[in-house]
Design a protein around this motif. Structure first.
Motif, PDB file in Angstrom:
ATOM      1  N   GLY A 182      29.291  28.945 -12.628  1.00  0.00           N
ATOM      2  CA  GLY A 182      29.326  29.424 -11.435  1.00  0.00           C
ATOM      3  C   GLY A 182      30.450  28.735 -10.320  1.00  0.00           C
ATOM      4  O   GLY A 182      30.703  27.625 -10.704  1.00  0.00           O
ATOM      5  N   ALA A 183      30.621  29.425  -9.438  1.00  0.00           N
ATOM      6  CA  ALA A 183      31.674  28.711  -8.295  1.00  0.00           C
ATOM      7  C   ALA A 183      30.822  28.242  -6.975  1.00  0.00           C
ATOM      8  O   ALA A 183      30.278  29.037  -6.439  1.00  0.00           O
ATOM      9  N   ALA A 184      31.126  27.209  -6.469  1.00  0.00           N
ATOM     10  CA  ALA A 184      30.497  26.703  -5.238  1.00  0.00           C
ATOM     11  C   ALA A 184      31.829  26.716  -4.175  1.00  0.00           C
ATOM     12  O   ALA A 184      32.808  26.366  -4.380  1.00  0.00           O
ATOM     13  N   ILE A 185      31.869  27.676  -3.311  1.00  0.00           N
ATOM     14  CA  ILE A 185      32.883  27.989  -2.139  1.00  0.00           C
ATOM     15  C   ILE A 185      32.452  27.065  -1.046  1.00  0.00           C
ATOM     16  O   ILE A 185      31.608  27.288  -0.248  1.00  0.00           O
ATOM     17  N   ILE A 186      33.382  26.242  -0.659  1.00  0.00           N
ATOM     18  CA  ILE A 186      33.226  25.121   0.506  1.00  0.00           C
ATOM     19  C   ILE A 186      34.100  25.229   1.535  1.00  0.00           C
ATOM     20  O   ILE A 186      35.227  25.155   1.282  1.00  0.00           O
ATOM     21  N   PRO A 187      33.688  24.969   2.807  1.00  0.00           N
ATOM     22  CA  PRO A 187      34.827  24.874   3.864  1.00  0.00           C
ATOM     23  C   PRO A 187      35.459  23.563   3.919  1.00  0.00           C
ATOM     24  O   PRO A 187      34.950  22.213   4.245  1.00  0.00           O
ATOM     25  N   TYR A 241      31.698  17.731   6.835  1.00  0.00           N
ATOM     26  CA  TYR A 241      30.971  17.358   5.648  1.00  0.00           C
ATOM     27  C   TYR A 241      31.281  18.203   4.424  1.00  0.00           C
ATOM     28  O   TYR A 241      30.536  18.071   3.383  1.00  0.00           O
ATOM     29  N   ALA A 242      32.643  18.243   4.357  1.00  0.00           N
ATOM     30  CA  ALA A 242      33.075  18.830   2.991  1.00  0.00           C
ATOM     31  C   ALA A 242      32.938  18.009   1.723  1.00  0.00           C
ATOM     32  O   ALA A 242      32.541  18.385   0.885  1.00  0.00           O
ATOM     33  N   THR A 290      29.909  27.372   7.103  1.00  0.00           N
ATOM     34  CA  THR A 290      30.195  25.996   7.857  1.00  0.00           C
ATOM     35  C   THR A 290      28.946  25.224   8.210  1.00  0.00           C
ATOM     36  O   THR A 290      27.971  25.881   7.877  1.00  0.00           O
ATOM     37  N   ILE A 291      29.227  24.158   8.591  1.00  0.00           N
ATOM     38  CA  ILE A 291      27.895  23.238   8.932  1.00  0.00           C
ATOM     39  C   ILE A 291      27.884  23.057  10.471  1.00  0.00           C
ATOM     40  O   ILE A 291      28.872  22.586  10.946  1.00  0.00           O
ATOM     41  N   ALA A 292      26.944  23.445  11.021  1.00  0.00           N
ATOM     42  CA  ALA A 292      26.762  23.362  12.669  1.00  0.00           C
ATOM     43  C   ALA A 292      25.399  22.930  13.039  1.00  0.00           C
ATOM     44  O   ALA A 292      24.370  23.010  12.406  1.00  0.00           O
ATOM     45  N   PRO A 293      25.086  22.517  14.253  1.00  0.00           N
ATOM     46  CA  PRO A 293      23.756  22.151  14.601  1.00  0.00           C
ATOM     47  C   PRO A 293      22.839  22.981  14.875  1.00  0.00           C
ATOM     48  O   PRO A 293      22.345  23.127  15.859  1.00  0.00           O
ATOM     49  N   ALA A 294      22.525  24.120  14.043  1.00  0.00           N
ATOM     50  CA  ALA A 294      21.685  24.931  14.005  1.00  0.00           C
ATOM     51  C   ALA A 294      20.388  24.483  13.318  1.00  0.00           C
ATOM     52  O   ALA A 294      20.176  24.035  12.309  1.00  0.00           O
ATOM     53  N   HIS A 295      19.157  24.714  14.000  1.00  0.00           N
ATOM     54  CA  HIS A 295      17.998  24.098  13.490  1.00  0.00           C
ATOM     55  C   HIS A 295      17.982  22.616  13.331  1.00  0.00           C
ATOM     56  O   HIS A 295      17.135  22.163  12.450  1.00  0.00           O
ATOM     57  N   ILE A 296      18.723  22.011  14.202  1.00  0.00           N
ATOM     58  CA  ILE A 296      18.542  20.478  13.870  1.00  0.00           C
ATOM     59  C   ILE A 296      17.464  19.991  14.611  1.00  0.00           C
ATOM     60  O   ILE A 296      17.119  19.028  14.019  1.00  0.00           O
ATOM     61  N   GLU A 297      16.453  20.783  15.263  1.00  0.00           N
ATOM     62  CA  GLU A 297      15.199  20.364  15.712  1.00  0.00           C
ATOM     63  C   GLU A 297      14.358  20.001  14.409  1.00  0.00           C
ATOM     64  O   GLU A 297      13.556  19.113  14.580  1.00  0.00           O
TER      65      GLU A 297
END
Length: 489
Positions: free
Chosen positions: A235-240, A245-246, A205-212
């Motif tokens: 290869g395969a990219a697995i995306i939420p 931001y998908a 997932t994409i979340a505001p970790a390390h947004i600083e």
């Protein structure tokens, strides 16, 4: 046919696997020489690779890494006292060793040699939330199906040292390797995925970790998407699919020409949630559609976030050629990890209380998810011990204040807030309007873990309580968990 002839016939029918011709020891001294360009002082066999002398076990190869503040060569006596068979060093020493010019470069070379000598399917996992748990779930699924033929990063070995170290530990006979990748700044994911060269790359997932450090959610998504740059051909990219931001992640993957597999509740997802209901064990009973198949399975881990995680696990296992039935069984058997969801019964006044240990990490998305789960947990009282969320920069006050809403929605009876950044939430909960409307729990604000322990003891735990302990690792709430688990005997 006599017994001897019967046995001979069975031996002839034994399946031949090319991996059987690969070595059982992790490393021979000669292979280390070839991989690193070094010179070995002795002939030896190594069963493991380690960089921390405190973690060395008998049979390990110790890599004496040099950093800005620390030099592993100083700890050679401790490493050999613990059972190391040899070391990789950049100078001659009075122990069995392989002499190289640069020990960090040698570790990278060893990692690449491990990657190339076998044909293990490699899976890389990153994401703002849940990457360690998802990595463990994928490993358990593949390990079960391959009867012990899977390998993975241990703990959170997900940085510029941990990833090559984990790769250097990949056995030649392994069928699968699962590697976690983390980052704090831009430009950190690409070198990690270049080491591993995965066949499958998953973003949880994409979340505001390390947004600083990255400045915006878009920048976080762009950095996480760099995991796709290392994918091997085909290869395969697995995306939420449910992430806002998908589309951005899919664009990154398609520009690289890799296969895209999406997972989530979205109707267009390739691995799609059809139904999820609470299970008797506190987890969930899930029905998912995978295009040409449907799978019904149980997740031991509680929470809606684990429902979403499980879909990503299925997508990765299928892309790696694993067994979906084994994945379902592995998800049903998983327990929470220390610091990442372990559910502990502790002795308290009158009986037992539940303590949920989420002390290793925290960001706004994971805080909301775990508070939501606490609100759904049967309990006479719900207590939240929340530590500061780090690396939020100028967004810190806003994200901490916004935790007032999930606290209210979860009907938390008491909150203990730990750390300077939690002052913003304390101020929000202390507003007259929130108090008068009854939507704010009682709370205490503490400077650190010692004060938090005292505050929780003063509040008093009783039979039937449920306690969530969550915060960034640097806050030190793991010590609070240890205190109360030890106190309960």
């Amino acid at each position: 046919m006599n017994a001897r002839q019967l046995v001979q016939g069975m031996l002839k029918a034994w399946p031949v696997d090319p991996r059987d011709r690969l070595p059982l020891p992790l490393w021979f001294s000669h292979d280390i020489e070839v991989a690193t360009g070094g010179v070995s002082s002795h002939h030896f066999q190594a069963a493991g690779v380690e960089m921390d002398s405190r973690d060395v076990r008998p049979g390990d190869l110790f890599v004496a890494l040099k950093g800005e503040a620390m030099d592993g060569h100083k700890f050679l006596p401790q490493a050999f006292a613990a059972g190391a068979v040899a070391a990789i060093t950049d100078r001659p020493v009075d122990f069995p060793h392989v002499l190289v010019e640069n020990t960090t470069a040698a570790l990278h070379a060893l990692a690449h040699a491990a990657r190339e000598r076998g044909n293990a399917k490699r899976i890389a996992v990153t994401g703002s939330v849940g990457k360690t748990g998802v990595k463990e779930a994928i490993f358990n699924a593949l390990d079960r199906a391959s009867r012990g033929g899977a390998h993975r990063s241990v703990r959170s070995y997900n940085n510029h040292v941990g990833v090559p170290l984990s790769l250097a530990r990949l056995p030649a006979r392994a069928r699968y390797g699962v590697f976690e990748m983390g980052m704090n700044h831009a430009g950190e994911i690409a070198p990690l995925t270049d080491h591993v060269r995965p066949h499958v790359a998953l973003i949880t997932t994409i979340a505001p970790a390390h947004i600083e450090n990255l400045g915006s959610m878009e920048a976080i998504a762009d950095e996480k998407a760099q995991i796709f740059t290392g994918l091997v051909e085909g290869g395969a990219a697995i995306i939420p699919a449910d992430s806002e931001y998908a589309g951005r992640l899919i664009d990154h993957a398609r520009r690289l020409g890799v296969e895209v597999v999406t997972f989530g509740r979205n109707e267009a997802a390739d691995v799609r949630l059809l139904d999820a209901i609470p299970a008797a064990n506190g987890g969930s009973l899930v029905t998912a559609e995978l295009g040409d198949a449907r799978l019904c399975y149980t997740i031991a881990e509680p929470g809606e976030h684990w429902v979403a995680n499980s879909l990503g696990v299925l997508a990765a296992v299928r892309a790696a050629g694993g067994d979906l039935a084994a994945a379902g069984l592995a998800l049903a058997e998983m327990g929470g990890l220390k610091g990442r969801g372990a559910r502990l019964q502790i002795a308290v006044s009158g009986g037992k209380a539940l303590l949920v240990d989420e002390s290793y990490n925290a960001n706004p998305a994971s805080m909301r998810a775990t508070l939501r789960q606490l609100g759904q947990t049967p309990a006479l009282r719900r207590i939240a011990v929340l530590g500061s969320m780090k690396e939020l920069g100028d967004f810190a006050d806003r994200f901490h204040r916004q935790l007032a809403e999930p606290l209210a929605e979860a009907k938390i009876d008491h909150a203990i807030l730990v750390g300077d950044e939690m002052r913003a939430l304390a101020a929000e909960l202390g507003k007259d309007g929130a108090k008068s409307l009854g939507i704010a729990p009682s709370f205490a604000h503490c400077k650190g873990p010692a004060e938090a322990i005292a505050a929780l003891e003063h509040f008093g735990l009783t039979h039937g309580d449920a306690v969530l302990v969550k915060g960034s690792n640097s806050v030190g709430l793991g010590g609070l968990v240890t205190h109360f688990t030890n106190a309960s005997g």
